[in-house]
Design a protein around this motif. Structure first.
Motif, short mmCIF file in Angstrom:
data_model
loop_
_atom_site.label_atom_id
_atom_site.label_comp_id
_atom_site.label_asym_id
_atom_site.label_seq_id
_atom_site.Cartn_x
_atom_site.Cartn_y
_atom_site.Cartn_z
N ASN A 114 0.81 -1.22 0.00
CA ASN A 114 0.00 0.00 0.00
C ASN A 114 0.84 1.27 0.00
OD1 ASN A 114 -2.46 -1.33 -0.05
ND2 ASN A 114 -2.58 -1.49 2.17
N ALA A 115 2.14 1.12 -0.05
CA ALA A 115 3.07 2.24 -0.20
C ALA A 115 4.33 1.69 -0.83
CB ALA A 115 3.37 2.89 1.15
N ASN A 116 5.18 2.58 -1.31
CA ASN A 116 6.42 2.16 -1.95
C ASN A 116 7.56 2.14 -0.94
OD1 ASN A 116 5.31 2.01 -4.59
ND2 ASN A 116 5.44 4.24 -4.76
N PRO A 117 8.50 1.21 -1.09
CA PRO A 117 9.67 1.20 -0.20
C PRO A 117 10.39 2.54 -0.16
CG PRO A 117 9.60 -0.82 -1.48
CD PRO A 117 8.52 0.06 -2.04
N ALA A 118 10.39 3.25 -1.28
CA ALA A 118 11.07 4.55 -1.34
C ALA A 118 10.41 5.58 -0.44
CB ALA A 118 11.09 5.06 -2.78
N ASP A 119 9.15 5.36 -0.05
CA ASP A 119 8.46 6.31 0.82
C ASP A 119 9.10 6.37 2.21
OD1 ASP A 119 6.64 7.00 -1.15
OD2 ASP A 119 5.19 5.46 -0.57
#
Length: 241
Positions: free
Chosen positions: A206-211
């Motif tokens: 539900n989110a990107n690792p880069a976040d």
């Protein structure tokens, strides 16, 4: 506009399901627009004259003897000495510590207060002409975000989490620039960050690792100042004050 008065929480809930008359709509709902507009106008005009600062978020319930109160005071003092102004929610606890550190550091000390039924009152360390009062949370949050050069997030409760994720979401969606978000206290934040990593990102995507790179976790005032200074050096900028 007259404020809606309710004797208890049941009355407040029932009111949302009540069919209102046209006169009630005009008196309570439509005219609220002008109150909201007045808060935006006053906020923009006041903060526009002050200029961007570093926002410090944290719990109103933190006591003056608490280690995080003392740390917030040290952080605000140190970044004020480095030329950064400080914005807080204007109340007690971590907010008071932030304004206190800025005050004794000789820096700009701003308070964006909100009317609440408990907890909130102005602390005495806000500059006399930099004390704003709001009825609406969303107007107040706009002021925090629009006039922030960076976000220092101390331990807190639901309000602090709300402010934190507002900043993260706006940066993630590119609605505002990628200003530094600095979480203070690894012991406090580690559980939440582990949940974000393992549940939100790895399990459900539900989110990107880069976040996870949108914020940094630190433990002391020197690391906070380093994070702010590194950001401004990267863009050949300097503190606002």
């Amino acid at each position: 506009m007259m404020k809606e008065q309710f004797e208890n929480e049941d009355d407040r809930i029932q009111d949302k399901f009540k069919q209102k008359t046209w006169n009630e709509i005009r008196t309570n709902d439509s005219w609220a627009i002008f109150k909201i507009m007045s808060e935006f106008v006053n906020g923009y005009e006041t903060m526009g004259r002050i200029g961007p600062c570093v926002s410090i978020f944290g719990s109103a319930r933190t006591k003056p003897e608490d280690k995080y109160y003392l740390l917030a005071e040290k952080i605000a003092y140190k970044i004020s000495k480095a030329g950064y102004g400080v914005i807080t929610g204007g109340g007690p606890g971590i907010m008071e510590a932030g304004n206190k550190g800025a005050h004794f550091g000789g820096g700009t000390s701003v308070g964006l207060n909100i009317e609440l039924p408990f907890e909130q009152h102005f602390n005495p360390y806000i500059d006399r002409d930099k004390n704003l009062q709001f009825d609406y949370f969303f107007v107040r949050k706009v002021m925090f975000v629009k006039y922030s050069q960076g976000f220092v997030v101390m331990p807190g409760g639901f309000g602090t989490l709300d402010e934190l994720f507002e900043a993260i979401t706006l940066i993630q969606t590119k609605k505002i620039g990628k200003f530094p978000i600095i979480l203070v206290g690894r012991d406090f934040w580690s559980g939440l960050l582990e949940w974000i990593k393992t549940v939100i990102i790895e399990k459900h995507a539900n989110a990107n690792p880069a976040d996870l790179d949108l914020f940094r976790v630190v433990d002391n005032e020197d690391e906070v100042l380093e994070a702010l200074d590194n950001f401004y050096k990267k863009y050949n900028l300097s503190p606002n004050f």
